[in-house]
Structure formats: C-alpha cells, structure tokens
Design an enzyme around this catalytic site. Structure first.
Site, PDB file in Angstrom:
ATOM      1  N   GLU A 169       3.591  -5.856   7.428  1.00 38.11           N
ATOM      2  CA  GLU A 169       2.746  -4.791   7.980  1.00 38.11           C
ATOM      3  C   GLU A 169       2.962  -4.525   9.464  1.00 38.11           C
ATOM      4  O   GLU A 169       2.895  -3.372   9.907  1.00 38.11           O
ATOM      5  CB  GLU A 169       1.258  -5.104   7.730  1.00 38.11           C
ATOM      6  CG  GLU A 169       0.781  -4.834   6.312  1.00 38.11           C
ATOM      7  CD  GLU A 169       0.958  -6.009   5.360  1.00 38.11           C
ATOM      8  OE1 GLU A 169       1.752  -6.919   5.682  1.00 38.11           O
ATOM      9  OE2 GLU A 169       0.319  -6.015   4.300  1.00 38.11           O
ATOM     10  N   ALA A 184       0.859  -1.181   0.000  1.00 39.20           N
ATOM     11  CA  ALA A 184       0.000   0.000   0.000  1.00 39.20           C
ATOM     12  C   ALA A 184       0.893   1.229   0.000  1.00 39.20           C
ATOM     13  O   ALA A 184       2.057   1.158   0.405  1.00 39.20           O
ATOM     14  CB  ALA A 184      -0.865  -0.019   1.254  1.00 39.20           C
ATOM     15  N   GLU A 208      -0.468  -9.331  -1.192  1.00 40.85           N
ATOM     16  CA  GLU A 208      -1.914  -9.607  -1.165  1.00 40.85           C
ATOM     17  C   GLU A 208      -2.488  -9.605  -2.581  1.00 40.85           C
ATOM     18  O   GLU A 208      -3.351 -10.414  -2.920  1.00 40.85           O
ATOM     19  CB  GLU A 208      -2.621  -8.572  -0.277  1.00 40.85           C
ATOM     20  CG  GLU A 208      -2.258  -8.761   1.201  1.00 40.85           C
ATOM     21  CD  GLU A 208      -2.913  -7.734   2.106  1.00 40.85           C
ATOM     22  OE1 GLU A 208      -2.626  -6.542   1.913  1.00 40.85           O
ATOM     23  OE2 GLU A 208      -3.696  -8.131   2.984  1.00 40.85           O
ATOM     24  N   GLY A 227       0.542  -5.191   0.748  1.00 41.80           N
ATOM     25  CA  GLY A 227      -0.522  -5.202  -0.260  1.00 41.80           C
ATOM     26  C   GLY A 227      -0.044  -5.768  -1.591  1.00 41.80           C
ATOM     27  O   GLY A 227      -0.849  -6.303  -2.365  1.00 41.80           O
TER      28      GLY A 227
HETATM   29  C1  3H9 Z   1       0.545  -2.451   3.340  1.00 44.09           C
HETATM   30  O1  3H9 Z   1       0.824  -2.856   2.257  1.00 44.09           O
HETATM   31  C2  3H9 Z   1      -0.788  -2.598   3.967  1.00 44.09           C
HETATM   32  C3  3H9 Z   1      -1.724  -3.470   3.215  1.00 44.09           C
HETATM   33  O2  3H9 Z   1      -1.861  -4.728   3.808  1.00 44.09           O
HETATM   34  C4  3H9 Z   1      -3.070  -2.762   3.323  1.00 44.09           C
HETATM   35  C5  3H9 Z   1      -3.956  -2.974   2.226  1.00 44.09           C
HETATM   36  C6  3H9 Z   1      -5.308  -2.332   2.373  1.00 44.09           C
HETATM   37  N1  3H9 Z   1       4.636   3.447   0.112  1.00 44.09           N
HETATM   38  O3  3H9 Z   1      13.355   2.047   1.040  1.00 44.09           O
HETATM   39  P1  3H9 Z   1      13.807   2.805  -0.145  1.00 44.09           P
HETATM   40  C7  3H9 Z   1       9.421   4.961  -0.938  1.00 44.09           C
HETATM   41  S1  3H9 Z   1       1.665  -1.589   4.271  1.00 44.09           S
HETATM   42  C8  3H9 Z   1       5.093   4.661  -0.192  1.00 44.09           C
HETATM   43  O4  3H9 Z   1      14.773   3.894   0.073  1.00 44.09           O
HETATM   44  P2  3H9 Z   1      15.060   0.434  -1.156  1.00 44.09           P
HETATM   45  C9  3H9 Z   1      10.413   5.393   0.102  1.00 44.09           C
HETATM   46  O5  3H9 Z   1       9.836   6.276   1.040  1.00 44.09           O
HETATM   47  C10 3H9 Z   1       3.116  -1.548   3.293  1.00 44.09           C
HETATM   48  N2  3H9 Z   1       6.401   4.916  -0.423  1.00 44.09           N
HETATM   49  O6  3H9 Z   1      14.355   1.845  -1.289  1.00 44.09           O
HETATM   50  C11 3H9 Z   1      11.468   6.062  -0.737  1.00 44.09           C
HETATM   51  O7  3H9 Z   1      10.989   7.340  -1.094  1.00 44.09           O
HETATM   52  P3  3H9 Z   1      11.955   8.599  -1.176  1.00 44.09           P
HETATM   53  C12 3H9 Z   1       3.870  -2.814   3.354  1.00 44.09           C
HETATM   54  C13 3H9 Z   1       7.248   3.895  -0.331  1.00 44.09           C
HETATM   55  O8  3H9 Z   1      15.431   0.036  -2.524  1.00 44.09           O
HETATM   56  C14 3H9 Z   1      11.483   5.196  -2.005  1.00 44.09           C
HETATM   57  O9  3H9 Z   1      10.226   4.530  -2.023  1.00 44.09           O
HETATM   58  N3  3H9 Z   1       5.109  -2.672   2.631  1.00 44.09           N
HETATM   59  C15 3H9 Z   1       6.827   2.611  -0.006  1.00 44.09           C
HETATM   60  O10 3H9 Z   1      16.113   0.477  -0.120  1.00 44.09           O
HETATM   61  C16 3H9 Z   1      12.579   4.169  -2.043  1.00 44.09           C
HETATM   62  O11 3H9 Z   1      12.515   3.394  -0.846  1.00 44.09           O
HETATM   63  C17 3H9 Z   1       6.273  -2.368   3.226  1.00 44.09           C
HETATM   64  O12 3H9 Z   1       6.347  -2.243   4.422  1.00 44.09           O
HETATM   65  C18 3H9 Z   1       5.440   2.397   0.212  1.00 44.09           C
HETATM   66  N4  3H9 Z   1       4.947   1.180   0.493  1.00 44.09           N
HETATM   67  O13 3H9 Z   1      13.975  -0.556  -0.589  1.00 44.09           O
HETATM   68  C19 3H9 Z   1       7.473  -2.219   2.321  1.00 44.09           C
HETATM   69  N5  3H9 Z   1       7.906   1.797   0.025  1.00 44.09           N
HETATM   70  O14 3H9 Z   1      12.930   8.255  -2.243  1.00 44.09           O
HETATM   71  C20 3H9 Z   1       8.144  -0.913   2.583  1.00 44.09           C
HETATM   72  C21 3H9 Z   1       8.968   2.560  -0.283  1.00 44.09           C
HETATM   73  O15 3H9 Z   1      11.058   9.710  -1.494  1.00 44.09           O
HETATM   74  N6  3H9 Z   1       9.249  -0.654   1.684  1.00 44.09           N
HETATM   75  N7  3H9 Z   1       8.583   3.832  -0.512  1.00 44.09           N
HETATM   76  O16 3H9 Z   1      12.613   8.711   0.165  1.00 44.09           O
HETATM   77  C22 3H9 Z   1      10.443  -1.258   1.738  1.00 44.09           C
HETATM   78  O17 3H9 Z   1      10.662  -2.162   2.504  1.00 44.09           O
HETATM   79  C23 3H9 Z   1      11.530  -0.760   0.847  1.00 44.09           C
HETATM   80  O18 3H9 Z   1      11.188   0.526   0.429  1.00 44.09           O
HETATM   81  C24 3H9 Z   1      11.810  -1.614  -0.409  1.00 44.09           C
HETATM   82  C25 3H9 Z   1      12.831  -0.876  -1.320  1.00 44.09           C
HETATM   83  C26 3H9 Z   1      12.421  -2.948   0.024  1.00 44.09           C
HETATM   84  C27 3H9 Z   1      10.564  -1.844  -1.199  1.00 44.09           C
END
Ligand code: 3H9
Length: 699
Positions: A130, A68, A110, A107
């Site tokens: 999450e 999400a 999901e 998500g």
């Molecule tokens: C969810 O999914 C709830 C559902 O169940 C609900 C459904 C109804 N959203 O980390 P990075 C941005 S909860 C918005 O430096 P990497 C991040 O802020 C979600 N932005 O890169 C950054 O922005 P900026 C569950 C996001 O290569 C840029 O992307 N998912 C999101 O080191 C680069 O990020 C998670 O918890 C997001 N979801 O790592 C996963 N994710 O450049 C969370 C990232 O402006 N994300 N951004 O600062 C991660 O673990 C890492 O970002 C990922 C990439 C491994 C994907």
C-alpha cells in the site's frame, strides 16, 4: 433471461459440508464493491448454517486477490467496506482457509489474514504494498501481520511494501505452508478438519527494542518523502501497545485520511500511467518477435549495465568490443557490477556467478549472428553509430531486432544505414542500466509494429517501465531535462548559486538537484557536445558559458574532485566552492547582468514551468502519446518525486492558468526557445487540463 450467477464476481460451490468461495473478478480479482457485497452476504449465510464444517477462499485465474480496487479510490466510499467483510469472516464460526494461488496483495493479503489458515502455491506472492500507493493497509493488515511475524519484521515488510514469494512467506510464517499439488483440494481438507484461529485474538510476539529501532530507522531512510511510510510504522507499533480493536479504528481513520491525500492521488496516477503506457496504437495484439539470445555492442558503462540487466532476466548475452583490451575492460566492468551487488547483500554470490556466466565477451563480431536482439551501446557520435549499424546489418540474422541505446541521436538516420530499417528501434536505457527502471522505446518512422511489441516484451521480462517515444533530439526525457537544466543555468547567471538551485529542487522532492547531477555524470561529455554543435547553435538562443569555463579549468565534476562543487577527500556531500562563485560572478559581469536575489519558490516554479512547457510541445508534436507517459518518464528516469505525480500531473494540480503565467514570465527573461507552447496556451485558455487531453485522445 440473463443468469444472475453468470455475472456474479464470486462463485460458491458446496462440496459436502465445505463451501468453496472463488473470487472471479478479472483481470486481477480486485475487491470492488460488488465483490465485497457478495462476500459479506456469503459469510453471513455461512455463519447461520450449522451443518457446515469449513470454508475455502480461492481466486479464479492467475491471482488470488490483487487488493482493493484502486479505481474506486478516487470515488466516495462505497459500502460495504473491506473491514466489514473481514469482521464477518472472523465472526463466522467455521474455519476458513485461504488458497493463495497467485498474487495476494494489499487487501488481498488482508483477506487472507482474516482466514484461519493460509496455504500457498509455490509461485504465489504475498505482500502489503500500500505505501507504494501513498496509503497504508486499511483493513487490519498493520495489526494482523505483526501478530504473525513480529513488530520489527512487519515494519520492514509494510514500510517497504515488500512482496514475498511463497517459500519466504512460509519461512516467515505469513503463510502456513506451501502446497505443491492441488491447492484447493489441500485447503478443502484443512478447512474440514481445522479449527478457528483468529489473529485478532493473539498478541504480537515481543521483539526487542533494538530490532524495532533498526527497522524504524531503515524505513525512514527509504521513505523518500512518502508520508504513508511514517504512518505505517506508527500503526504497526500500535500492535504491541494498545488493544486490537482500538488499533483497528486508528488504522482505518489513518487509511481514509491518506486515501484522499495529494500524495496518494499522485501515486495512483503513476500506477495507472504505467499500465496505460503499454497501450500503443498499432501494436495491440501484435505478437513480439522471439527473444532467446541477446547481444550488446560496446561494454562501457551503459553496455555493461545493459548486459547485466539482460543476464539478470535469464537471457544469454554476447558482448562484443573492438579489441582484446576493450574486451578485458568490459569484462572487469561487468564483474565489478556483480561484486557491488553481492557486497551490498542484494544477491548471493552463487546467483551472481550464475548470471555472470550467461555473459560471453569477445572482439569477434560474428558472435552477433545468433542474437534475436542486438543492442548497440557504442560512443554517442553519429558517424560511429552509422558505421556500427552498417557492419551489424551485414552480420545479424534476418528478423533480429537491431536497437540503438542512443540518448539524443536521430534513430531514423541510424536505421537508414541498414537495409532493414523496419527492424531498427531505439532502446534508451538509463544509467545504471541494471538499476534504473525506465526504458524509452524510440519508434522510428520505419520501425515495424512487432519490433515495438518486442521492446515492450523485453521491458516486461527485465522488469522495466517502458514508454514509447518518437524521434527528436533527446526524445522525451533528455529533451525535457536539458530544457530544465538550461533554465537553471539562467537562474545561476541571474543571481542564484548552484547550491541554492540544488537545495530548492531537492526541497521539492528530487533526490538531487541539477548541478549535483551534472557533477556526478561528468561535465566533459556535455562540453564536447557543445563544442561540436557551436557552429549550428541558433545565435538567438541565450547561452550560459559557466559550464564551459569550469571545464576549461579541468573541473569535470566528481571524478576530478571539482566541478560545480568541490569534493574534498572523505566528504560525503558536495561542498560549495568560493572559486566557483568567483567564476560565476566574473561571467555574470562579462555578460553585463546585475545579479539579483532568487528565492527557492522562484527556482521551483521556473523548473516546473520549463518542464511543463517543453512537455506540452512534445505532446503536440506526437513525440509522446499521452501526458501520463511524460510523467512516467520524469518520475522513473529523472528523479521527479513520485508523490507529485510527474510534471503534467503537478501542472493540472496547480491549474494551467497559473502555470502559463510562470511560463510567460520565463519567456520574458529567457527569450528564444522558451516561447509558451501553443497546446499549453490552448488548454489554459479553455479551462482544460492534461488529464482531459489524455482522456479525449483515449476515446
Ligand atoms: C489496497 O489493497 C488497500 C487496502 O489495504 C485497503 C482496504 C480497505 N485495482 O499490472 P497489470 C489492473 S491498495 C484495480 O498490467 P500484471 C491494471 O490497472 C492495493 N485495478 O498486470 C490493469 O488494467 P488494464 C494494493 C487493478 O500481470 C490490469 O489490472 N495492491 C489492480 O503485470 C492488469 O494489471 C496493489 O498495489 C487493483 N488493485 O501484474 C497491487 N491491480 O488492463 C497492484 C491491477 O485496464 N497490482 N489492476 O490496464 C499489481 O501489482 C499488479 O497489477 C499485479 C499484476 C502484480 C497484480
């Protein structure tokens, strides 16, 4: 005229009777409102198209879908929700295959679970993380995953927010198979030939009760006060007990309630704090220096932990010590770290051997000559550091990054001992260095931008959270921590017992209170430092001598079986000691202080007041770039509870007027050194907040 398709976050390509839907929403293909809206429209169109035979869902760029859009979670709900999209996918009569190229998280997974098949590239990662954001999966994850892997396994995965690499995910059945070659091609073939296989139509495989109980017990042990963990466990258990649609409704309600909880807001703050910390003025776009070989000087507790952290990330490391005896001890220390990791089941012994073999040990400093990065971890004493850097300057190759792991000392003075201060930086690791996530990158006044950039590149490579700090005694973390600990000692002198303080701090959410921490790290080092600094201490500062009295009796903490507490043989926890109480009472009487009752609330407020006030001084001095960096340091290096977001997030949540009143009360009893920070006074006076201060500086 702008082409509307060019700005669309999804692309649809028809290949014969198969549609390939590519989600293209940089940077990580998060499921923002526009993505959801377009996916919903696409699947409604596909459902009505009887000529189609299958659909592939893929992600553009490095990721499938990272979940999400976390930025939307502080806004009111925006339609359509992900559950609606997923319902439309399940209702669609054509088989859907997910082609998981990179991260499929939250998500994102999901969405993949709503498909009929899941194919993954070998380096793909899947998971439902999450709970790390204080929420639970909100679009069927807690119900569909157990239908694939069983209730006990799903509890383990969801409650820990574990991320699985493709091969493990395939072994568990989370993905159907790993595809070595062209992923989208393989998915297309499977979509054209496949059939519907909705997980909602299956029942969760029966697990035995003992397995489930074990998974639940493990989850609650690791929950660390995060309410979402207990809720996630509850939801997964529903998969085996009530109909799918009822469970889905309860999951959604629970998700929505948690989304707005203070804990989730705090954890979201830390998520973005971690990303923002990497944005440092003057280093955007600066290329880090090459980093192929590393070296560490000193193989004590810190040096050996650092060597392990580097070797774990695949770097060859040369460790040098002063003589053969110290070399042998260092080798043993590193060996012992790997033995513990293997014994704890966290690493296979073969992998540990491979990592250990990357580290060479010796007393010949010429081994440092080939290193791109040298980290000094010798005794914390300025003259020894200066001599080490003079020597290093003569040996290290031109352009090598020369880092000191000092936790308090002046990095500029250390840099000035070399002829290349631009190459010198502080890399302050936390003990145990191979485990703790925090790395303070201390930027001296001469440190070159590409050296700071190399610090960040290193942090990324070894999996640490890096924060830039300026030079001052103790940098960000230790400076705040020592101010706080001093206040806790004042309270002990005023009437609290050490165990009262520790209990109150632990009740706030810290893993350990300050006195238990002191006993663990040893009281003797602080004692030596205090003696060294006694002559230069400002006489106006309130000085508590209780720790000195403990040390005079040989009470150096856990390692001597006695410190602020007693540690009888076999006892798992520190035991309050009547002798310590007597000593405290004597010291209080000597100082003419009448002991009074101190409540847990007062202890917690004072602890926060001390941290927030010092943090505001650090911000105003430019030692930290932003308030959220300070929160990150305290949460990752000092046990500040993540569900409270760090001291400055907690300050904003409480209101700065109320915090300032606590700081003034603290100053009234503590005097010199605890004056209210002018920045705090200003922000409180204008009804502002630390978050606004950060936002103002980011513009
Ligand atoms: C969810 O999914 C709830 C559902 O169940 C609900 C459904 C109804 N959203 O980390 P990075 C941005 S909860 C918005 O430096 P990497 C991040 O802020 C979600 N932005 O890169 C950054 O922005 P900026 C569950 C996001 O290569 C840029 O992307 N998912 C999101 O080191 C680069 O990020 C998670 O918890 C997001 N979801 O790592 C996963 N994710 O450049 C969370 C990232 O402006 N994300 N951004 O600062 C991660 O673990 C890492 O970002 C990922 C990439 C491994 C994907």
């Amino acid at each position: 005229m702008p082409d509307p398709a060019a700005s669309s976050p999804i692309r649809i390509q028809r290949v014969g009777t198969v549609a390939i839907v590519t989600i293209d929403n940089p940077p990580v293909n998060a499921l923002s409102q526009a993505v959801r809206r377009e996916l919903l429209a696409a699947f409604e169109t596909f459902a009505a198209d009887a000529r189609m035979t299958g659909i592939v869902v893929a992600g553009a760029g490095r990721d499938f879908v990272a979940g999400a859009d976390i930025r939307e979670m502080d806004l009111p709900l925006l339609d359509p929700g992900l559950p609606e999209v997923i319902l439309a996918m399940e209702a669609c009569p054509h088989p859907i295959v997910a082609a998981i190229n990179g991260n499929a998280l939250g998500g994102g997974l999901e969405l993949a679970l709503a498909c009929d098949r899941r194919l993954a590239a070998p380096d793909a990662t899947v998971g439902l993380p999450e709970v790390k954001l204080g929420i639970i999966p909100g679009a069927g994850g807690t119900q569909r995953l157990p239908r694939l892997v069983g209730v006990a396994e799903a509890i383990g995965l969801i409650a820990a927010g574990r991320r699985l690499r493709a091969p493990e995910a395939a072994a568990l059945g989370v993905v159907d198979r790993v595809v070595e070659g062209d992923l989208v091609e393989a998915a297309k073939k499977e979509a054209a030939e496949g059939s519907k296989r909705r997980l909602s139509a299956l029942s969760a495989p029966a697990d035995d009760a003992a397995q489930i109980d074990k998974a639940v017990a493990e989850a609650s042990r690791a929950a660390r006060g995060v309410p979402a963990v207990g809720k996630a466990v509850e939801m997964v258990r529903l998969a085996a007990t009530i109909p799918f649609s009822d469970a889905l409704r309860i999951e959604r309600e629970t998700f929505l309630a948690l989304r707005d909880s203070p804990e989730a807001k705090a954890l979201r703050h830390l998520f973005f704090a971690e990303r923002n910390a990497q944005k440092v003025p003057g280093i955007a776009g600066v290329r880090p220096r090459p980093l192929a070989r590393a070296a560490v000087i000193g193989a004590g507790t810190m040096g050996s932990g650092i060597a392990v952290a580097l070797a774990d990330a695949g770097l060859p490391v040369a460790v040098v010590e002063r003589d053969t005896a110290a070399v042998a001890q260092g080798r043993e220390r590193v060996r012992a770290i790997y033995d513990r990791v293997v014994a704890g089941g966290r690493l296979a012994s073969g992998a540990a051997e491979e990592r250990f073999a990357r580290i060479s040990f010796g007393d010949d400093w010429s081994a440092l000559a080939g290193a791109d990065l040298v980290i000094e971890a010798v005794f914390e004493e300025m003259n020894i550091k200066l001599e080490t850097f003079r020597h290093l300057d003569a040996i290290a190759k031109p352009g090598a990054v020369l880092a000191t792991n000092t936790s308090y000392l002046d990095v500029d003075r250390i840099a000035a001992a070399t002829r290349r201060p631009q190459d010198v930086v502080g890399l302050h690791f936390f003990s145990p260095a191979n485990v703790m996530r925090l790395l303070e990158i201390v930027r001296g006044k001469a440190t070159a931008p590409d050296v700071v950039a190399t610090g960040f590149a290193l942090a990324r490579r070894i999996g640490k959270v890096a924060v830039v700090a300026g030079v001052c005694e103790g940098f960000i973390g230790n400076r705040i921590y020592s101010t706080y600990r001093r206040q806790m000692e004042y309270l002990v002198e005023d009437g609290a017992w050490p165990e009262d303080v520790d209990r109150a701090i632990e009740a706030y959410g810290f893993a350990m209170g300050p006195f238990a921490v002191s006993d663990l790290s040893g009281l003797d080092i602080g004692w030596a430092t205090r003696k060294r600094r006694a002559a230069s201490r400002d006489p106006r500062e309130r000085y508590v001598a209780i720790a000195d009295r403990l040390c005079e009796q040989g009470r150096f903490g856990r390692k001597t079986g006695r410190g602020w507490y007693r540690y009888p043989e076999g006892a798992k926890k520190p035991v309050p000691d009547p002798e310590v109480r007597a000593l405290i009472e004597a010291e209080t009487a000597r100082r003419g202080i009448a002991r009074r009752a101190v409540t847990a609330d007062e202890i917690q407020r004072r602890a926060l007041a001390a941290m927030i006030n010092e943090a505001a001084k650090i911000l105003a001095e430019g030692i930290a770039q932003r308030a959220s960096d300070i929160d990150l340091v305290l949460a990752n290096g000092y046990g500040f509870p993540g569900i409270r977001g760090g001291p400055l997030f907690a300050a904003d949540a409480r209101g700065l007027g109320s915090v300032l009143a606590d700081v003034e009360a603290m100053h009234a009893v503590s005097g010199f050194g605890s004056e209210p920070a002018p920045l705090l006074v200003e922000l409180a006076g204008t009804g502002s907040s630390f978050a606004k201060w950060d936002a103002g500086r980011a513009q």
